[in-house]
Design a protein around this motif. Structure first.
Motif, mmCIF file in Angstrom:
data_model
loop_
_atom_site.group_PDB
_atom_site.id
_atom_site.type_symbol
_atom_site.label_atom_id
_atom_site.label_comp_id
_atom_site.label_asym_id
_atom_site.label_seq_id
_atom_site.Cartn_x
_atom_site.Cartn_y
_atom_site.Cartn_z
ATOM 1 N N PRO A 7 0.831 -1.210 0.000
ATOM 2 C CA PRO A 7 0.000 0.000 0.000
ATOM 3 C C PRO A 7 0.863 1.257 0.000
ATOM 4 C CG PRO A 7 -0.854 -1.609 1.555
ATOM 5 C CD PRO A 7 0.465 -2.142 1.090
ATOM 6 N N ALA A 8 0.445 2.238 -0.820
ATOM 7 C CA ALA A 8 1.188 3.494 -0.928
ATOM 8 C C ALA A 8 0.514 4.576 -0.119
ATOM 9 C CB ALA A 8 1.290 3.916 -2.393
ATOM 10 N N GLY A 9 1.286 5.579 0.268
ATOM 11 C CA GLY A 9 0.754 6.714 0.999
ATOM 12 C C GLY A 9 -0.064 7.618 0.104
ATOM 13 N N PRO A 10 -0.609 8.692 0.667
ATOM 14 C CA PRO A 10 -1.484 9.587 -0.104
ATOM 15 C C PRO A 10 -0.757 10.434 -1.138
ATOM 16 C CG PRO A 10 -1.139 10.430 2.105
ATOM 17 C CD PRO A 10 -0.518 9.070 2.081
ATOM 18 N N THR A 11 0.560 10.520 -1.049
ATOM 19 C CA THR A 11 1.327 11.300 -2.017
ATOM 20 C C THR A 11 2.443 10.435 -2.588
ATOM 21 O OG1 THR A 11 2.807 12.147 -0.295
ATOM 22 C CG2 THR A 11 0.829 13.458 -0.807
ATOM 23 N N GLY A 12 3.022 10.904 -3.655
ATOM 24 C CA GLY A 12 4.113 10.182 -4.277
ATOM 25 C C GLY A 12 3.634 9.248 -5.363
ATOM 26 N N PRO A 13 4.575 8.656 -6.119
ATOM 27 C CA PRO A 13 4.218 7.763 -7.223
ATOM 28 C C PRO A 13 3.424 6.553 -6.738
ATOM 29 C CG PRO A 13 6.549 8.360 -7.287
ATOM 30 C CD PRO A 13 6.034 8.815 -5.967
ATOM 31 N N ALA A 14 2.393 6.221 -7.473
ATOM 32 C CA ALA A 14 1.567 5.069 -7.098
ATOM 33 C C ALA A 14 0.691 4.683 -8.266
ATOM 34 C CB ALA A 14 0.699 5.392 -5.877
ATOM 35 N N LEU A 15 0.268 3.422 -8.275
ATOM 36 C CA LEU A 15 -0.781 2.954 -9.161
ATOM 37 C C LEU A 15 -2.082 2.963 -8.371
ATOM 38 C CD1 LEU A 15 0.970 -0.106 -10.875
ATOM 39 C CD2 LEU A 15 0.661 2.191 -11.816
ATOM 40 N N VAL A 16 -3.160 3.399 -9.003
ATOM 41 C CA VAL A 16 -4.433 3.555 -8.301
ATOM 42 C C VAL A 16 -5.462 2.597 -8.894
ATOM 43 C CG1 VAL A 16 -6.252 5.161 -7.611
ATOM 44 C CG2 VAL A 16 -3.896 5.982 -7.890
ATOM 45 N N GLY A 17 -6.065 1.792 -8.047
ATOM 46 C CA GLY A 17 -7.056 0.827 -8.490
ATOM 47 C C GLY A 17 -8.417 1.452 -8.696
ATOM 48 N N HIS A 18 -9.342 0.686 -9.247
ATOM 49 C CA HIS A 18 -10.708 1.174 -9.446
ATOM 50 C C HIS A 18 -11.373 1.521 -8.119
ATOM 51 C CE1 HIS A 18 -10.077 0.013 -13.478
ATOM 52 N NE2 HIS A 18 -10.403 -1.264 -13.379
ATOM 53 N N ASP A 19 -10.922 0.892 -7.047
ATOM 54 C CA ASP A 19 -11.501 1.161 -5.729
ATOM 55 C C ASP A 19 -10.809 2.309 -5.011
ATOM 56 O OD1 ASP A 19 -9.064 0.002 -5.204
ATOM 57 O OD2 ASP A 19 -9.866 -1.729 -4.101
ATOM 58 N N GLY A 20 -9.848 2.974 -5.676
ATOM 59 C CA GLY A 20 -9.158 4.109 -5.085
ATOM 60 C C GLY A 20 -7.933 3.750 -4.278
ATOM 61 N N ARG A 21 -7.697 2.474 -4.044
ATOM 62 C CA ARG A 21 -6.509 2.095 -3.281
ATOM 63 C C ARG A 21 -5.242 2.379 -4.084
ATOM 64 N NH1 ARG A 21 -7.243 -3.877 -0.897
ATOM 65 N NH2 ARG A 21 -8.338 -4.205 -2.879
ATOM 66 N N ARG A 22 -4.209 2.859 -3.396
ATOM 67 C CA ARG A 22 -2.948 3.226 -4.019
ATOM 68 C C ARG A 22 -1.897 2.171 -3.683
ATOM 69 N NH1 ARG A 22 -2.014 8.550 -5.247
ATOM 70 N NH2 ARG A 22 0.060 8.474 -4.265
ATOM 71 N N TRP A 23 -1.112 1.813 -4.698
ATOM 72 C CA TRP A 23 -0.118 0.759 -4.541
ATOM 73 C C TRP A 23 1.220 1.226 -5.093
ATOM 74 C CZ3 TRP A 23 -1.471 -3.635 -1.966
ATOM 75 C CH2 TRP A 23 -2.839 -3.929 -1.874
ATOM 76 N N ALA A 24 2.284 0.814 -4.412
ATOM 77 C CA ALA A 24 3.644 1.120 -4.854
ATOM 78 C C ALA A 24 4.427 -0.178 -4.984
ATOM 79 C CB ALA A 24 4.333 2.051 -3.856
ATOM 80 N N ARG A 25 5.298 -0.224 -5.974
ATOM 81 C CA ARG A 25 6.138 -1.400 -6.128
ATOM 82 C C ARG A 25 7.080 -1.520 -4.930
ATOM 83 N NH1 ARG A 25 6.046 -4.107 -10.850
ATOM 84 N NH2 ARG A 25 5.039 -3.072 -12.622
ATOM 85 N N SER A 26 7.408 -2.758 -4.595
ATOM 86 C CA SER A 26 8.260 -3.009 -3.440
ATOM 87 C C SER A 26 9.280 -4.070 -3.781
ATOM 88 C CB SER A 26 7.419 -3.457 -2.240
ATOM 89 O OG SER A 26 8.238 -3.842 -1.157
ATOM 90 N N SER A 27 10.516 -3.847 -3.350
ATOM 91 C CA SER A 27 11.552 -4.865 -3.534
ATOM 92 C C SER A 27 11.497 -5.899 -2.422
ATOM 93 C CB SER A 27 12.936 -4.208 -3.550
ATOM 94 O OG SER A 27 13.159 -3.485 -2.348
ATOM 95 N N GLU A 28 10.692 -5.636 -1.392
ATOM 96 C CA GLU A 28 10.523 -6.569 -0.292
ATOM 97 C C GLU A 28 9.246 -7.383 -0.517
ATOM 98 O OE1 GLU A 28 10.492 -4.157 3.173
ATOM 99 O OE2 GLU A 28 12.545 -3.438 2.893
ATOM 100 N N ASP A 29 8.892 -8.189 0.452
ATOM 101 C CA ASP A 29 7.691 -8.999 0.317
ATOM 102 C C ASP A 29 6.461 -8.112 0.222
ATOM 103 O OD1 ASP A 29 9.139 -11.301 0.420
ATOM 104 O OD2 ASP A 29 8.879 -11.625 2.566
ATOM 105 N N GLY A 30 5.670 -8.336 -0.790
ATOM 106 C CA GLY A 30 4.427 -7.605 -0.970
ATOM 107 C C GLY A 30 3.377 -8.548 -1.507
ATOM 108 N N VAL A 31 2.372 -8.007 -2.157
ATOM 109 C CA VAL A 31 1.315 -8.831 -2.726
ATOM 110 C C VAL A 31 1.384 -8.772 -4.245
ATOM 111 C CG1 VAL A 31 -0.176 -8.504 -0.734
ATOM 112 C CG2 VAL A 31 -0.368 -6.949 -2.671
ATOM 113 N N ARG A 32 0.892 -9.820 -4.881
ATOM 114 C CA ARG A 32 0.741 -9.830 -6.329
ATOM 115 C C ARG A 32 -0.578 -9.159 -6.668
ATOM 116 N NH1 ARG A 32 3.802 -13.501 -9.081
ATOM 117 N NH2 ARG A 32 3.339 -12.127 -10.835
#
Length: 337
Positions: free
Chosen positions: A127-152
């Motif tokens: 999950p990404a914070g309210p600012t900065g680069p992110a991909l935004v889903g249809h539900d408004g949730r923001r996601w950022a790529r991670s080099s650590e364990d995350g979700v697919r």
């Protein structure tokens, strides 16, 4: 059954070779013949020369860049398969993807026009914070790529169209483990799909003036208007480097998406949907960010409006299904199902 697997590329030799390698070891149902086709859209990186000597590849080398639709149409002209599988050149096919995409066409479904698979985004996300680069889903949730364990995350389970004419990937950015997508879907995702040659012969190929983006949505409208079905096949999985060729923030990507959204509405959607799409674009030009760029895209759509309306009349003349039938599959703007 004869199957042509088509990969369209432009200046992406490394990505294309990776995609081809993921296809070569695929298992297909007994009696299925596979032909691997690469369409090179006038690349300048040596793609055509590098692939010309590949013994298992039919290379269709075009002198210039004709876009995704033009590239696929060139492959259709060069082959005579029963089914055409489309894969993004910046994707990797998981084992079994071809068998799962193709199998439904031999299962007594004469009006099956296309199957569309499950496309996952490469890498993992947090999950990404309210600012900065992110991909935004249809539900408004923001996601950022991670080099650590995350979700697919899901890229697509097929294409859907909203009631304001926005074509989009169904289940975009939903965590992969939470998705249970319905088999019925408005349209196919051109990066992981199989198309019936009989359906293509019936409705025609891709609409080349769109060049890039919305071509699969536009063709899905025509399939639906002629009574062809589109089905999601969840076990056909690819992993996609989303927009690796053009970038989702590039002016090319944004301009073509906005222009083609209006044009496809004019070609196919109910007038109420087209009006909402036009109003949405006009409001963004008036008060949204990047107003100059958005105005340019809107003007480009208006310049092509007479052509789009001509296409609308042509589709209506040959349609066997009322517009209201595929329109019933349109979804609300906002969160997808």
């Amino acid at each position: 059954m004869r199957v042509a697997v088509v990969v369209v590329t432009w200046n992406a030799l490394g990505l294309t070779r990776r995609c081809l390698n993921s296809i070569r070891d695929q298992q297909l149902p007994a009696g299925t013949q596979m032909q691997l086709v690469v369409v090179d859209n006038g690349s300048q990186d040596g793609t055509a020369a590098a692939l010309r000597d590949e013994p298992d590849v039919l290379l269709v080398a075009l002198p210039d860049n004709r876009g995704f639709g033009g590239g696929v149409n060139a492959a259709l002209a060069a082959t005579s398969s029963d089914v055409v599988v489309l894969l993004n050149n910046d994707a990797v096919a998981e084992p079994g993807v071809l068998a799962h995409l193709v199998a439904p066409f031999g299962a007594g479904t004469p009006r099956l026009g296309a199957t569309t698979g499950l496309v996952l985004l490469s890498g993992s996300f947090v999950p990404a914070g309210p600012t900065g680069p992110a991909l935004v889903g249809h539900d408004g949730r923001r996601w950022a790529r991670s080099s650590e364990d995350g979700v697919r995350l899901v890229n697509s389970t097929g294409n859907e169209v909203t009631r304001s004419g926005n074509g989009r990937d169904r289940d975009w950015l939903r965590p992969a483990g939470t998705v249970s997508a319905a088999a019925e879907v408005f349209g196919f995702n051109g990066g992981c799909a199989a198309l019936s040659r009989a359906a293509l012969d019936d409705v025609g190929g891709f609409t080349e003036p769109l060049f890039m983006y919305y071509e699969d949505t536009e063709l899905s409208w025509r399939l639906r208007r002629r009574g062809w079905d589109v089905r999601h096949v969840p076990d056909a999985v690819t992993v996609h480097d989303h927009a690796a060729s053009s970038g989702t923030a590039s002016a090319f990507f944004l301009d073509h998406n906005e222009r083609n959204r209006i044009l496809v509405c004019l070609m196919h959607a109910p007038w109420a949907v087209t009006l909402r799409a036009a109003v949405r674009s006009a409001v963004r030009v008036a008060v949204g960010p990047q107003r100059r760029r958005r105005a340019r895209a809107l003007l480009a759509a208006l310049a092509r409006a007479p052509w789009a309306l001509q296409q609308r009349r042509a589709v209506d003349r040959t349609a066997t299904v009322p517009r209201a039938v595929p329109a019933a599959l349109l979804v609300p703007d906002g969160a997808s199902s």
